[in-house]
Design a protein around this motif. Structure first.
Motif, mmCIF file in Angstrom:
data_model
loop_
_atom_site.group_PDB
_atom_site.id
_atom_site.type_symbol
_atom_site.label_atom_id
_atom_site.label_comp_id
_atom_site.label_asym_id
_atom_site.label_seq_id
_atom_site.Cartn_x
_atom_site.Cartn_y
_atom_site.Cartn_z
ATOM 1 N N THR A 34 0.376 3.965 -34.591
ATOM 2 C CA THR A 34 -0.489 3.039 -35.314
ATOM 3 C C THR A 34 0.361 1.847 -35.720
ATOM 4 O O THR A 34 1.404 2.011 -36.360
ATOM 5 C CB THR A 34 -1.088 3.693 -36.569
ATOM 6 N N VAL A 35 -0.046 0.659 -35.344
ATOM 7 C CA VAL A 35 0.692 -0.564 -35.677
ATOM 8 C C VAL A 35 -0.190 -1.444 -36.547
ATOM 9 O O VAL A 35 -1.334 -1.755 -36.189
ATOM 10 C CB VAL A 35 1.115 -1.331 -34.408
ATOM 11 N N VAL A 36 0.344 -1.838 -37.703
ATOM 12 C CA VAL A 36 -0.339 -2.727 -38.642
ATOM 13 C C VAL A 36 0.454 -4.024 -38.704
ATOM 14 O O VAL A 36 1.693 -3.993 -38.777
ATOM 15 C CB VAL A 36 -0.415 -2.099 -40.049
ATOM 16 N N THR A 37 -0.220 -5.164 -38.702
ATOM 17 C CA THR A 37 0.527 -6.420 -38.698
ATOM 18 C C THR A 37 -0.299 -7.594 -39.213
ATOM 19 O O THR A 37 -1.531 -7.574 -39.183
ATOM 20 C CB THR A 37 1.043 -6.741 -37.278
ATOM 21 N N SER A 38 0.411 -8.607 -39.686
ATOM 22 C CA SER A 38 -0.173 -9.913 -39.995
ATOM 23 C C SER A 38 0.328 -10.949 -38.998
ATOM 24 O O SER A 38 0.159 -12.148 -39.214
ATOM 25 C CB SER A 38 0.218 -10.341 -41.414
ATOM 26 N N ASN A 39 0.931 -10.473 -37.933
ATOM 27 C CA ASN A 39 1.564 -11.318 -36.930
ATOM 28 C C ASN A 39 0.603 -11.488 -35.752
ATOM 29 O O ASN A 39 0.350 -10.544 -35.010
ATOM 30 C CB ASN A 39 2.874 -10.650 -36.486
ATOM 31 N N LEU A 40 0.080 -12.676 -35.567
ATOM 32 C CA LEU A 40 -0.912 -12.901 -34.513
ATOM 33 C C LEU A 40 -0.304 -12.785 -33.123
ATOM 34 O O LEU A 40 -1.004 -12.442 -32.166
ATOM 35 C CB LEU A 40 -1.562 -14.279 -34.699
ATOM 36 N N ALA A 41 0.989 -13.036 -32.996
ATOM 37 C CA ALA A 41 1.649 -12.852 -31.706
ATOM 38 C C ALA A 41 1.721 -11.367 -31.348
ATOM 39 O O ALA A 41 1.597 -10.996 -30.180
ATOM 40 C CB ALA A 41 3.047 -13.460 -31.743
ATOM 41 N N VAL A 42 1.896 -10.512 -32.354
ATOM 42 C CA VAL A 42 1.882 -9.067 -32.121
ATOM 43 C C VAL A 42 0.487 -8.620 -31.689
ATOM 44 O O VAL A 42 0.340 -7.774 -30.801
ATOM 45 C CB VAL A 42 2.333 -8.307 -33.384
ATOM 46 N N GLY B 192 -6.599 -12.588 -43.842
ATOM 47 C CA GLY B 192 -5.877 -13.640 -44.538
ATOM 48 C C GLY B 192 -6.056 -15.019 -43.945
ATOM 49 O O GLY B 192 -6.800 -15.230 -42.992
ATOM 50 N N PHE B 193 -5.357 -15.959 -44.552
ATOM 51 C CA PHE B 193 -5.364 -17.359 -44.134
ATOM 52 C C PHE B 193 -4.413 -17.537 -42.951
ATOM 53 O O PHE B 193 -3.287 -17.055 -42.979
ATOM 54 C CB PHE B 193 -4.921 -18.232 -45.311
ATOM 55 N N VAL B 194 -4.845 -18.236 -41.926
ATOM 56 C CA VAL B 194 -4.049 -18.395 -40.707
ATOM 57 C C VAL B 194 -3.070 -19.564 -40.847
ATOM 58 O O VAL B 194 -3.473 -20.701 -41.079
ATOM 59 C CB VAL B 194 -4.953 -18.623 -39.478
ATOM 60 N N ARG B 195 -1.774 -19.257 -40.711
ATOM 61 C CA ARG B 195 -0.748 -20.293 -40.563
ATOM 62 C C ARG B 195 -0.563 -20.503 -39.066
ATOM 63 O O ARG B 195 0.175 -19.777 -38.407
ATOM 64 C CB ARG B 195 0.565 -19.852 -41.195
ATOM 65 N N ARG B 196 -1.231 -21.481 -38.522
ATOM 66 C CA ARG B 196 -1.240 -21.663 -37.074
ATOM 67 C C ARG B 196 0.151 -21.939 -36.523
ATOM 68 O O ARG B 196 0.502 -21.462 -35.449
ATOM 69 C CB ARG B 196 -2.189 -22.802 -36.697
ATOM 70 N N SER B 197 0.952 -22.707 -37.246
ATOM 71 C CA SER B 197 2.270 -23.087 -36.729
ATOM 72 C C SER B 197 3.193 -21.892 -36.573
ATOM 73 O O SER B 197 4.085 -21.902 -35.737
ATOM 74 C CB SER B 197 2.914 -24.121 -37.657
ATOM 75 N N TYR B 198 2.989 -20.850 -37.388
ATOM 76 C CA TYR B 198 3.862 -19.695 -37.299
ATOM 77 C C TYR B 198 3.113 -18.424 -36.933
ATOM 78 O O TYR B 198 3.651 -17.325 -37.006
ATOM 79 C CB TYR B 198 4.649 -19.506 -38.609
ATOM 80 N N ARG B 199 1.852 -18.573 -36.558
ATOM 81 C CA ARG B 199 1.040 -17.489 -36.021
ATOM 82 C C ARG B 199 1.059 -16.272 -36.941
ATOM 83 O O ARG B 199 1.281 -15.142 -36.519
ATOM 84 C CB ARG B 199 1.525 -17.132 -34.609
ATOM 85 N N SER B 200 0.795 -16.528 -38.224
ATOM 86 C CA SER B 200 0.799 -15.449 -39.204
ATOM 87 C C SER B 200 -0.405 -15.552 -40.118
ATOM 88 O O SER B 200 -1.091 -16.577 -40.166
ATOM 89 C CB SER B 200 2.085 -15.501 -40.041
ATOM 90 N N LEU B 201 -0.664 -14.468 -40.850
ATOM 91 C CA LEU B 201 -1.724 -14.406 -41.839
ATOM 92 C C LEU B 201 -1.094 -14.249 -43.218
ATOM 93 O O LEU B 201 -0.213 -13.405 -43.415
ATOM 94 C CB LEU B 201 -2.658 -13.229 -41.554
ATOM 95 N N VAL B 202 -1.537 -15.043 -44.177
ATOM 96 C CA VAL B 202 -0.970 -14.999 -45.520
ATOM 97 C C VAL B 202 -2.091 -15.112 -46.550
ATOM 98 O O VAL B 202 -3.251 -15.362 -46.211
ATOM 99 C CB VAL B 202 0.033 -16.150 -45.751
ATOM 100 N N GLY B 203 -1.729 -14.927 -47.813
ATOM 101 C CA GLY B 203 -2.671 -15.153 -48.897
ATOM 102 C C GLY B 203 -3.199 -13.878 -49.537
ATOM 103 O O GLY B 203 -2.776 -12.759 -49.237
ATOM 104 N N TYR B 204 -4.153 -14.069 -50.458
ATOM 105 C CA TYR B 204 -4.679 -12.970 -51.259
ATOM 106 C C TYR B 204 -5.274 -11.867 -50.393
ATOM 107 O O TYR B 204 -5.050 -10.673 -50.660
ATOM 108 C CB TYR B 204 -5.739 -13.514 -52.225
ATOM 109 N N LEU B 205 -6.033 -12.229 -49.371
ATOM 110 C CA LEU B 205 -6.670 -11.200 -48.543
ATOM 111 C C LEU B 205 -5.634 -10.344 -47.815
ATOM 112 O O LEU B 205 -5.810 -9.132 -47.671
ATOM 113 C CB LEU B 205 -7.616 -11.852 -47.524
ATOM 114 N N THR B 206 -4.552 -10.972 -47.368
ATOM 115 C CA THR B 206 -3.488 -10.222 -46.716
ATOM 116 C C THR B 206 -2.843 -9.249 -47.695
ATOM 117 O O THR B 206 -2.639 -8.062 -47.390
ATOM 118 C CB THR B 206 -2.407 -11.175 -46.171
ATOM 119 N N GLU B 207 -2.529 -9.733 -48.890
ATOM 120 C CA GLU B 207 -1.894 -8.889 -49.901
ATOM 121 C C GLU B 207 -2.822 -7.757 -50.336
ATOM 122 O O GLU B 207 -2.368 -6.614 -50.520
ATOM 123 C CB GLU B 207 -1.493 -9.748 -51.096
#
Length: 250
Positions: free
Chosen positions: A115-123, A140-155
Motif C-alpha cells: 500500500t503506497v500513500v503519497t502527496s506526490n503527483l509524480a508518484v 490538498g492544494f496543488v503546487r504545480r511547479s513541484y507536483r505536490s499536494l499541500v495544505g489543510y486537506l493534506t494534513e
C-alpha cells in the motif's frame, strides 16, 4: 563552459538543495572558488539568489520545475532510493514524501504487494497502472511547479491514517542532526507525515550533509533511519548515530 551556463547551473543547484557553499559549488562545477564568489555576487545583484557568508541561498518566490530538480544528482538519488525500497517487506504500507528521490523509490516498488500513500503527483503517475500496488492519494492544494499536494486537506488526511514506513525528503541536515526544509509551505505536511508513520526514514544525498533550510522539520530523535552516501559529512553522521538514528550508506 560559458559564464551564463555556469551561473544557470548555480541557480539550479541552489533551488534543488535550498542553499550551497562556495567550496561545494566550486567542486561541483570544476572551477575555482574565486570564480564562484564572483558568480554569486553577480547573481545576487541580479536578484537570482541571496548571498550569505560562505555561500548563497535560493531566493523565495518560485520553485524550480520538477524536471530540472529531477535531473540533479541522478545517480546518487537512484542508489539511495534503491536501498530504501529494499527495506520494505511485501504487505507493508509506505508513505512517500514529495520530491524526486521519493519518485525514484516508487520506481523501485513496481510489482510489489504494497500500500503506497503519497502527496506526490509524480508518484501517482508512476504507480497508477501498477495493479499490485494499492495506491492512496492525499487531498490538498496543488503546487504545480513541484507536483505536490499541500495544505489543510493534506494534513487532515494524514491524521486519518497510519503507515509502516515514511520516506522523507529534506533541503538539508544541520550539523546537529536537525532536519530542515527551505519551503515553508511543505513543513506542516512533513510533520503530519512523521506523526503518521511507525518508522521514519530520511533520504538525503551527500550534498545535504551538513545542509541548510529556514524551517525545522524534525529533531534527529524523531528519525528511525537515514539513507545517504558514504561521503556524507562524517561529523553530522556521528551526531545522528549518537541520537539513536541508524545511518545506512547506499
Amino acid at each position: 563552459m560559458l559564464p551564463k551556463q555556469r551561473q544557470d547551473q548555480i541557480v539550479r543547484a541552489l533551488r534543488a538543495d535550498g542553499a550551497g557553499g562556495v567550496k561545494v559549488l566550486a567542486s561541483r562545477l570544476g572551477v575555482s572558488e574565486a570564480t564562484i564568489r564572483r558568480d554569486l555576487e553577480q547573481l545576487h545583484e541580479e536578484g537570482r539568489l541571496t548571498r550569505v557568508y560562505g555561500g548563497a541561498l535560493a531566493v523565495d518566490g518560485g520553485d524550480e520545475p520538477f524536471a530540472d530538480v529531477n535531473a540533479v544528482h541522478t545517480e546518487e538519488k537512484d542508489r539511495i532510493a534503491r536501498r530504501a525500497a529494499e527495506l520494505v517487506n511485501d504487505g507493508e504500507s509506505v508513505l512517500l514524501d514529495i520530491g524526486t528521490t521519493a519518485l525514484r523509490v516508487a520506481q523501485h516498488l513496481h510489482g510489489r504487494s504494497l500500500t503506497v500513500v503519497t502527496s506526490n503527483l509524480a508518484v501517482l503517475e508512476e504507480l497508477q497502472n501498477d495493479e499490485q500496488i494499492e495506491l492512496i492519494i492525499l487531498g490538498g492544494f496543488v503546487r504545480r511547479s513541484y507536483r505536490s499536494l499541500v495544505g489543510y486537506l493534506t494534513e487532515e488526511s494524514l491524521r486519518q491514517i497510519h503507515v509502516d514506513w515514511l520516506f522523507l525528503g529534506t533541503s538539508g541536515v544541520r550539523p546537529d542532526g536537525r532536519v530542515m526544509d527551505s519551503t515553508m509551505i511543505e513543513v506542516p505536511v512533513k510533520r503530519a507525515m512523521i506523526n503518521a508513520a511507525d518508522r521514519v526514514v530520511l533520504l538525503a544525498d551527500a550534498t545535504k550533509f551538513p545542509g541548510h533550510g529556514v524551517a525545522r522539520v524534525c529533531e534527529p530523535s524523531e528519525l528511525s533511519m537515514v539513507v545517504t552516501e558514504p561521503d556524507a559529512d562524517k561529523a553530522t553522521r556521528v551526531q545522528l548515530t549518537e541520537a539513536g538514528v541508524e545511518v545506512v550508506l547506499a
